[in-house]
Write an enzyme that holds these catalytic residues in place. Structure first.
Site, PDB file in Angstrom:
ATOM      1  N   ASP A 201       0.838  -1.203   0.000  1.00 52.54           N
ATOM      2  CA  ASP A 201       0.000   0.000   0.000  1.00 52.54           C
ATOM      3  C   ASP A 201       0.877   1.258   0.000  1.00 52.54           C
ATOM      4  OD1 ASP A 201      -2.738   1.097   0.282  1.00 52.54           O
ATOM      5  OD2 ASP A 201      -1.973   1.893   2.182  1.00 52.54           O
ATOM      6  N   GLU A 260       1.614  -0.612  -5.056  1.00 55.35           N
ATOM      7  CA  GLU A 260       0.697   0.474  -5.379  1.00 55.35           C
ATOM      8  C   GLU A 260       1.549   1.732  -5.333  1.00 55.35           C
ATOM      9  OE1 GLU A 260      -2.961   3.237  -3.966  1.00 55.35           O
ATOM     10  OE2 GLU A 260      -1.486   2.491  -2.575  1.00 55.35           O
TER      11      GLU A 260
HETATM   12  C1  NOJ Z   1      -4.537   2.856  -1.053  1.00 55.92           C
HETATM   13  C2  NOJ Z   1      -5.667   1.920  -0.755  1.00 55.92           C
HETATM   14  O1  NOJ Z   1      -5.977   1.180  -1.913  1.00 55.92           O
HETATM   15  C3  NOJ Z   1      -6.799   2.786  -0.286  1.00 55.92           C
HETATM   16  O2  NOJ Z   1      -8.000   2.055  -0.183  1.00 55.92           O
HETATM   17  C4  NOJ Z   1      -6.408   3.419   1.016  1.00 55.92           C
HETATM   18  O3  NOJ Z   1      -7.419   4.321   1.427  1.00 55.92           O
HETATM   19  C5  NOJ Z   1      -5.093   4.191   0.904  1.00 55.92           C
HETATM   20  N1  NOJ Z   1      -4.096   3.474   0.163  1.00 55.92           N
HETATM   21  C6  NOJ Z   1      -4.522   4.506   2.259  1.00 55.92           C
HETATM   22  O4  NOJ Z   1      -4.055   3.341   2.887  1.00 55.92           O
END
Ligand code: NOJ
Ligand code: CA
Length: 507
Positions: A201, A260
Site C-alpha cells: 500500500d 501500489e
Molecule cells: C490505497 C488503498 O488502496 C486505499 O484504499 C487506502 O485508502 C489508501 N491506500 C490509504 O491506505
C-alpha cells in the site's frame, strides 16, 4: 513445469473481504465466506487472489488503518480462519497475496498510543512523524491529506503528527530502525504462514524529503504533468524494497510483491520493479485511460516500453476498490466487456476486481447515512468517495441480500436492480459477462503468449497479434468493422459479419 515465473502472466483477482461472502450471518463478508466460495474462483480460472486488509482495525479506512499487523480483525475471522482459507486456496491451485500497509498505522496501534503518552522528544514519538508548530502557530508545513484537508493533526501537548491519509492513519517514520525491523518481521510472519506475496500500500510514500519542505517551495511538475511532491516517490524508498526483495527471495515458491505506486514518469515507476526490488506495479495509466483507440494504444506502448526497461512484466487493471467501477466509468456494459477482452489479450499480468466479472456498475445512490469512506467525510460530502464500488457481491436469489449473507442487513445496502446479475443467474447464461470472463480466462491459459505486434487497422479500431498468432481486435466505432473469419470469442454479437461499435473479438 513452466520455466516462466507464475506471476509474469498471472490473472490476479482482488477480494474486498468485507464484501465478498459472509459465513456467519452478520452482514459482513469474512474469511470463512471467502473459503467457502474459493471453488467459484477456481472455476473462473484465476491464478491468485489479493486480499485487501483483514487485520485488526478500527475500520476508519476500510482496514487500511491497521492496529495489529499480526492479527485478524474479529469481524472477518481469526488467524485459524486465515490459515484454513490459505490451505484451501492452495489445494485448489490458487495463490494468495495479502495487503501490507507500511506507510501508516491506525491511531489505535499500540505504538501510536505509546507515542501520544510518551511526549515530545521521546523514542516512542520517533516511530511516527511529530513536529512542533510552525512559527505562526499553524501546522509544520503545507502538506495536504490525500483525503482532503491538512495532513497534520495537533495533539494536546502542542505537537503535530503527519498523516497523508485520515487523521486516524498516522504516518510511520521510515528513518527509524525499529520501524524497518518491525515490517521485516511482519513480512516474515505472513511468509512463514505460507502467503504467496504482498500488495504494498502507498509504496511510493514511505520516505519523505529531508526537512519536510513545504509543497509551495518544492513542487515541480513532472513530464506527465504530475506534481513531484516532497512526500511521494523519494529515492530513499528503493533501499527498503531491496531489503524486502531479499526476504521474499529467501523463501521457496516464488513469493512476490506488487507496488501500489504513483510516480511522475513511467521510467520512475519502473524503478520499483527493477530486478532487485518489487515484482510488479499497478498500471494506473491503463485504468485512467479514456475509451479511445488513440489513448489506449499510447498507454499500452508506454507501459510495455517502461516495464521493458527493467525486464519486468507489465500489469493491467480496469477496476479496484478505490475507483469507480469501469462499467460506469467507461459508460456502458458493452465497453466494459470489450475492455476486458482487450486487457486479457495483452502481455503481462492482469488484475480483476471482484464483481467486474458480473458486469456490476458503480452503486451511485447509496444513502448518505450508510457511507463509510473517509473521503466522503473529509470532503464534507462533496465527494461521494469509494463506497459505491464496495457493495457486497450478489451470489443467488432474486432480491437483496442475494445469497451474500443470511442476514437481512448487509454492511452496505445492495441494490434491488442487481436481480438477474447474480453468480447463479449468470452461470446459467452463456451470453453473460461471467461466461465471457470464464471463456476468456480459459483461452488465455494456452493462447496470447509472447510479444505484441500492432496490425494495420482503421483509426477507430485497435488490432494486434501476439507471437503465438492469437489476435485481438477492438472496434471503438461508430462504424461497424467487417471481419473475415469467425472469431473464437467476442464481447458481443457480430452483426452481418461485422464487429459493432464497442465490441472486441479474439482469434
Ligand atoms: C490505497 C488503498 O488502496 C486505499 O484504499 C487506502 O485508502 C489508501 N491506500 C490509504 O491506505
Ligand atoms: Ca461475517
Amino acid at each position: 513445469m513452466d520455466a516462466r515465473p507464475w506471476w509474469r502472466t498471472a490473472v490476479i483477482y482482488e477480494i474486498y473481504v468485507r464484501s465478498f461472502a459472509d459465513s456467519n450471518g452478520d452482514g459482513i463478508g469474512d474469511l470463512g465466506g471467502l473459503r467457502e466460495r474459493l471453488p467459484y474462483l477456481r472455476d473462473l480460472g484465476v491464478d491468485a487472489i489479493w486480499l485487501t486488509p483483514f487485520y485488526r482495525s478500527p475500520m476508519v479506512d476500510g482496514g487500511y488503518d491497521v492496529a495489529d499487523y499480526r492479527a485478524v480483525d474479529p469481524r472477518v475471522g481469526t488467524l485459524q480462519d486465515f490459515d484454513a482459507m490459505l490451505h484451501t486456496a492452495h489445494a485448489l491451485g490458487i495463490r494468495v497475496i495479502i495487503d501490507i500497509v507500511p506507510n501508516h498505522s491506525s491511531s489505535q496501534h499500540p505504538w501510536f498510543v505509546a507515542a501520544l503518552q510518551a511526549g515530545p522528544g521521546s523514542p516512542a514519538r520517533d516511530r511516527y512523524i511529530f513536529r512542533p508548530s510552525a512559527p505562526d502557530g499553524g501546522p509544520p508545513n503545507d502538506w495536504e491529506s490525500v483525503f482532503g484537508g491538512s495532513a497534520w493533526t495537533q495533539v494536546d501537548d502542542g505537537e503535530w503528527y503527519l498523516h497523508l491519509f485520515d487523521a486516524a492513519q498516522p504516518d510511520f517514520n521510515w528513518n527509524n530502525d525499529e520501524v524497518r525491523a518491525e515490517f521485516e518481521s511482519i513480512l516474515r510472519f505472513w511468509l512463514d504462514r505460507g502467503v504467496d506475496g504482498f500488495r504494498v500500500d502507498v509504496a511510493h510514500g514511505l520516505v519523505k524529503a529531508p526537512g519536510l519542505p513545504s509543497v509551495g517551495h518544492s513542487a515541480q511538475i513532472g513530464l506527465l504533468g504530475r506534481a513531484e511532491l516532497p512526500y511521494f516517490d523519494q529515492d530513499g524508498v528503493h533501499e527498503i524494497y531491496r531489503s524486502w526483495r531479499k526476504i521474499l527471495d529467501s523463501y521457496p515458491g516464488q513469493r512476490i510483491a506488487v507496488a501500489e505506486a504513483w510516480a511522475s514518469t513511467p521510467e520512475r515507476l519502473a524503478r520499483y520493479i527493477a530486478p532487485d526490488e518489487l515484482h510488479q506495479a499497478f498500471n494506473f495509466d491503463f485504468l485512467d485511460a479514456e475509451w479511445s483507440p488513440h489513448a489506449l494504444r499510447a498507454v499500452i506502448d508506454n507501459s510495455l516500453a517502461a516495464a521493458g526497461l527493467v525486464g519486468a512484466p507489465t500489469t493491467w487493471v480496469l477496476s479496484n476498490h478505490d475507483k469507480q467501477r469501469h462499467v460506469t466509468r467507461l459508460g456502458s456494459l458493452a465497453r466494459a466487456r470489450a475492455a476486458a477482452l482487450l486487457m486479457l489479450a495483452l502481455p503481462g499480468s492482469a488484475y480483476l476486481y471482484q464483481g467486474e466479472e458480473l458486469g456490476l456498475a458503480e452503486v451511485l445512490d447509496l444513502p448518505d447515512g450508510v457511507r463509510e469512506d473517509p473521503v466522503w467525510f473529509r470532503s464534507g460530502g462533496k465527494e461521494l468517495g469509494r463506497d459505491g464500488c464496495r457493495v457486497p457481491l450478489p451470489w443467488s436469489g432474486s432480491a437483496p441480500p442475494f445469497g451474500f449473507t443470511t442476514s437481512e442487513h448487509t454492511w452496505l445496502p445492495m441494490p434491488a436492480s442487481w436481480a438477474g446479475l447474480t453468480v447463479a443467474d449468470q452461470s446459467a447464461d452463456p451470453e453473460s459477462t461471467l461466461s465471457l470472463y470464464r471463456a476468456a480466462l480459459a483461452i488465455r491459459r494456452t493462447a496470447f503468449t509472447g510479444g505484441l505486434t500492432w496490425l494495420d487497422s482503421p483509426p477507430q479500431v485497435l488490432a494486434f497479434a501476439r507471437d503465438d498468432g492469437s489476435r485481438c481486435v477492438v472496434n471503438f466505432g461508430p462504424e461497424p468493422y467487417p471481419v473475415d473469419s469467425q472469431p473464437r470469442l467476442t464481447s458481443g454479437p457480430l452483426r452481418d459479419g461485422a464487429l459493432p461499435a464497442d465490441t472486441a473479438a479474439w482469434w
